[in-house]
Write a protein that holds these residues in place. Structure first.
Motif, PDB file in Angstrom:
ATOM      1  N   MET A 188     -21.145 -56.992 -16.277  1.00 54.46           N
ATOM      2  CA  MET A 188     -22.379 -56.790 -16.978  1.00 54.46           C
ATOM      3  C   MET A 188     -22.942 -55.208 -16.810  1.00 54.46           C
ATOM      4  N   LYS A 189     -23.128 -54.413 -18.025  1.00 55.24           N
ATOM      5  CA  LYS A 189     -23.743 -53.148 -17.849  1.00 55.24           C
ATOM      6  C   LYS A 189     -25.132 -53.158 -18.119  1.00 55.24           C
ATOM      7  N   VAL A 190     -25.737 -52.397 -17.252  1.00 54.41           N
ATOM      8  CA  VAL A 190     -27.532 -52.433 -17.222  1.00 54.41           C
ATOM      9  C   VAL A 190     -28.040 -51.053 -17.299  1.00 54.41           C
ATOM     10  N   LEU A 191     -29.074 -50.861 -18.105  1.00 53.71           N
ATOM     11  CA  LEU A 191     -29.909 -49.585 -18.119  1.00 53.71           C
ATOM     12  C   LEU A 191     -31.217 -49.868 -17.384  1.00 53.71           C
ATOM     13  N   ILE A 192     -31.367 -48.984 -16.447  1.00 50.79           N
ATOM     14  CA  ILE A 192     -32.881 -49.175 -15.741  1.00 50.79           C
ATOM     15  C   ILE A 192     -33.792 -47.968 -16.344  1.00 50.79           C
ATOM     16  N   VAL A 193     -34.866 -48.290 -16.673  1.00 49.94           N
ATOM     17  CA  VAL A 193     -35.836 -47.278 -17.205  1.00 49.94           C
ATOM     18  C   VAL A 193     -36.827 -47.083 -15.971  1.00 49.94           C
ATOM     19  N   GLY A 194     -36.927 -45.901 -15.811  1.00 48.81           N
ATOM     20  CA  GLY A 194     -37.949 -45.440 -15.026  1.00 48.81           C
ATOM     21  C   GLY A 194     -37.572 -44.398 -13.816  1.00 48.81           C
ATOM     22  N   PRO A 195     -38.406 -43.917 -13.029  1.00 51.15           N
ATOM     23  CA  PRO A 195     -38.132 -42.718 -12.171  1.00 51.15           C
ATOM     24  C   PRO A 195     -38.182 -42.948 -10.563  1.00 51.15           C
ATOM     25  N   LEU A 210     -28.150 -55.231 -20.690  1.00 51.00           N
ATOM     26  CA  LEU A 210     -29.539 -55.661 -20.331  1.00 51.00           C
ATOM     27  C   LEU A 210     -30.009 -54.129 -19.978  1.00 51.00           C
ATOM     28  N   VAL A 211     -31.470 -54.204 -20.441  1.00 50.42           N
ATOM     29  CA  VAL A 211     -32.275 -53.225 -20.197  1.00 50.42           C
ATOM     30  C   VAL A 211     -33.228 -53.676 -19.202  1.00 50.42           C
ATOM     31  N   VAL A 212     -33.632 -52.962 -18.047  1.00 54.22           N
ATOM     32  CA  VAL A 212     -34.524 -53.269 -17.334  1.00 54.22           C
ATOM     33  C   VAL A 212     -35.642 -52.246 -16.941  1.00 54.22           C
ATOM     34  N   VAL A 213     -36.999 -52.452 -17.506  1.00 55.16           N
ATOM     35  CA  VAL A 213     -37.958 -51.555 -17.621  1.00 55.16           C
ATOM     36  C   VAL A 213     -38.809 -51.723 -16.370  1.00 55.16           C
ATOM     37  N   ALA A 225     -46.255 -47.781 -17.555  1.00 51.60           N
ATOM     38  CA  ALA A 225     -46.545 -46.800 -18.747  1.00 51.60           C
ATOM     39  C   ALA A 225     -45.416 -47.039 -19.830  1.00 51.60           C
ATOM     40  N   PRO A 226     -43.964 -47.191 -19.747  1.00 48.45           N
ATOM     41  CA  PRO A 226     -43.280 -47.639 -20.890  1.00 48.45           C
ATOM     42  C   PRO A 226     -43.431 -49.011 -21.492  1.00 48.45           C
ATOM     43  N   LEU A 227     -43.963 -49.859 -20.533  1.00 48.00           N
ATOM     44  CA  LEU A 227     -44.020 -51.284 -20.879  1.00 48.00           C
ATOM     45  C   LEU A 227     -45.373 -51.321 -22.167  1.00 48.00           C
ATOM     46  N   VAL A 228     -46.559 -50.573 -21.709  1.00 49.29           N
ATOM     47  CA  VAL A 228     -47.434 -50.656 -22.376  1.00 49.29           C
ATOM     48  C   VAL A 228     -47.290 -49.988 -23.550  1.00 49.29           C
ATOM     49  N   ALA A 229     -46.408 -48.666 -23.745  1.00 50.23           N
ATOM     50  CA  ALA A 229     -46.024 -48.098 -24.824  1.00 50.23           C
ATOM     51  C   ALA A 229     -45.153 -48.796 -25.638  1.00 50.23           C
ATOM     52  N   PHE A 242     -35.527 -56.839 -19.581  1.00 50.11           N
ATOM     53  CA  PHE A 242     -36.306 -57.552 -18.865  1.00 50.11           C
ATOM     54  C   PHE A 242     -37.531 -56.527 -18.495  1.00 50.11           C
ATOM     55  N   GLY A 243     -38.776 -57.254 -19.194  1.00 50.75           N
ATOM     56  CA  GLY A 243     -39.971 -56.483 -19.294  1.00 50.75           C
ATOM     57  C   GLY A 243     -40.806 -56.966 -20.358  1.00 50.75           C
TER      58      GLY A 243
END
Ligand code: AMP
Ligand code: GLY
Length: 428
Positions: free
Chosen positions: A1-8, A65-68, A72-76, A90-91
């Motif tokens: 599985m390849k996953v992208l995580i969003v956030g710092p 899969l993308v995990v947020v 802020a990005p969720l609300v956006a 996921f989010g």
């Protein structure tokens, strides 16, 4: 599985660490990530709050899969953009993330779903504000309706301070929420949701004030631990039954199903369980302790939530160990955050048996030196058979790290560790 995580931040580093330890995860990417996340994932420059560019990155990487991570990005609407591109995410949607994005909306949902919470008054002008403060009396609880990175809340016995905070929110064009004061200890319980099914994680406790003894301003969180030896044994079941499931059902009934983490911030008051706040994401720093304790590989759980099949997953498996997270903050935090100070010793910290270090506000300078780049800089996590052991590990590891001007709390999980030791003595 390849996953992208969003956030710092350190929450995203905790998610990345768990996914890195999951044998089913073959490739990890992060946008924008941080130098710590970069040790286990490929980093991509970009704006985490821009749905179109995150969706495009996810498509070009061909992730499963993308995990947020952050609110802020969720609300956006970043999760919506990714979902619209046909990639499991996921989010929650922007609409469902309003459970965090507006405290007034969260109160409306709680009222409709019969979820116990502090009685609110919504104030859009000074007259209503003054009346609400007079009605509830001290201690006053004054909140900004919108997102304020954990700093929009003032709890005070001083009427002038309460009024000044409320007026400042009104002056900025905001809405003020005044509410009943909740006594009793706080618990954070993260519930993984897919719009219908609720899978609770283990409860944790967060330390929001900046300094020892709960002195100073509210912060995003200066430390956290799990398990909570003092909490009632049925607290998780009670929260799912009276808080999370009714909330999820109400959101589904309104046609805005909630998928992702429903963060239930609770107070165990003398009158029973009450919701302090909802968030639409994992909590930071609680996640650093909670995910470290989860033995079940994380990838399949998050993917099942994203694909609305949480009812299919096996019960989660948890370590019996305790996990204590201590946050190292930069000079001036939370009022300000000095940037650019060099950080050394993280490798020595990780060499301490049972410890690991997660990055939050860090960056590499032009010489490749790790430097502070935000308020909460690092999370240091200690693992042990008891809370006392886990504390010792975390603080020993922290002592190896040097960051000029930094500060941290020295009392994370201290009272709970003493209580646990006393209970053990009483049993012996
Ligand atoms: P919130 O952003 O709503 O989570 O509030 C931040 C912190 O303020 C909480 O974690 C509590 O410590 C405190 N707080 C919020 N609401 C209340 C309340 N009704 N009574 C007492 N303390 C509160
Ligand atoms: N630890 C508090 C939060 O994540 O909102």
């Amino acid at each position: 599985m390849k996953v992208l995580i969003v956030g710092p931040g350190a929450r995203e580093h905790a998610i990345a660490r768990s996914l890195h330890l999951d044998p089913a995860v073959t490739e990890l990417h992060a946008v924008p990530g941080n130098p710590g996340i970069g040790q286990v994932a490929t980093l991509h420059a970009g704006d985490a709050n821009d749905g179109a560019s995150v969706a495009q990155l996810a498509t070009s990487l061909g992730v499963d899969l993308v995990v947020v991570g952050p609110e802020a990005p969720l609300v956006a609407g970043v999760a919506d953009a990714v979902r619209d591109a046909g990639i499991p995410v996921f989010g929650p949607s922007a609409e469902a993330a309003m459970l965090e994005g507006s405290k007034a909306f969260a109160k409306e949902i709680m009222a409709a779903a019969n979820v116990p919470t502090a009685e609110p008054r919504i104030c859009t002008n000074r007259v209503v504000l003054d009346a609400a403060l007079a009605e509830f009396g001290a201690p006053y609880v004054v909140k900004d309706d919108g997102l304020a990175a954990g700093k929009g809340v003032v709890v005070t016995d001083v009427l002038d301070e309460a009024t000044a905070h409320g007026q400042a929110i009104l002056d900025a064009g905001g809405t003020v929420v005044i509410e009943e004061y909740l006594d009793g200890p706080e618990v954070s319980l993260f519930c993984i949701c897919d719009g219908a099914t609720v899978v609770p994680l283990m409860p944790a406790q967060d330390f929001k004030r900046a300094y020892d003894g709960d002195e100073g301003l509210n912060t995003g969180g200066m430390g956290a631990y799990t398990p909570l030896p003092w909490a009632p044994v049925d607290v998780v079941d009670e929260v799912v039954k009276h808080v999370a499931q009714p909330t999820i059902d109400e959101m589904a009934r309104r046609g805005t199903p909630f998928s992702g983490v429903l963060y239930c911030g609770l107070a165990l008051t003398s009158k029973g369980l009450r919701v302090v706040e909802f968030n639409a994401r994992f909590g930071d720093p609680e996640t650093q302790s909670v995910l470290a304790r989860l033995d079940t590989p994380l990838g399949a759980v998050l993917l099942a939530a994203a694909e609305n099949r949480l009812h299919e997953i096996d019960p989660l498996v948890w370590s019996d160990d305790a996990f204590v997270t201590v946050v190292l903050a930069s000079h001036g935090y939370p009022e300000s955050a000095r940037k650019g100070d060099p950080i050394t010793g993280t490798e020595d910290a990780e060499a301490v048996e049972g410890a690991h270090v997660l990055h939050a506000g860090t960056a590499l300078d032009a010489d490749g030196q790790l430097v502070a780049a935000g308020g909460r800089v690092l999370s240091v996590i200690g693992r042990g058979e008891s809370l006392a052991d886990a504390r010792n590990v975390a603080y020993e590891a922290l002592s190896k790290i040097s960051l000029p001007g930094s500060h941290h709390r020295t009392d994370i999980a201290l009272v709970a560790a003493q209580g646990e030791a006393n209970a053990r003595e009483a049993r012996a």
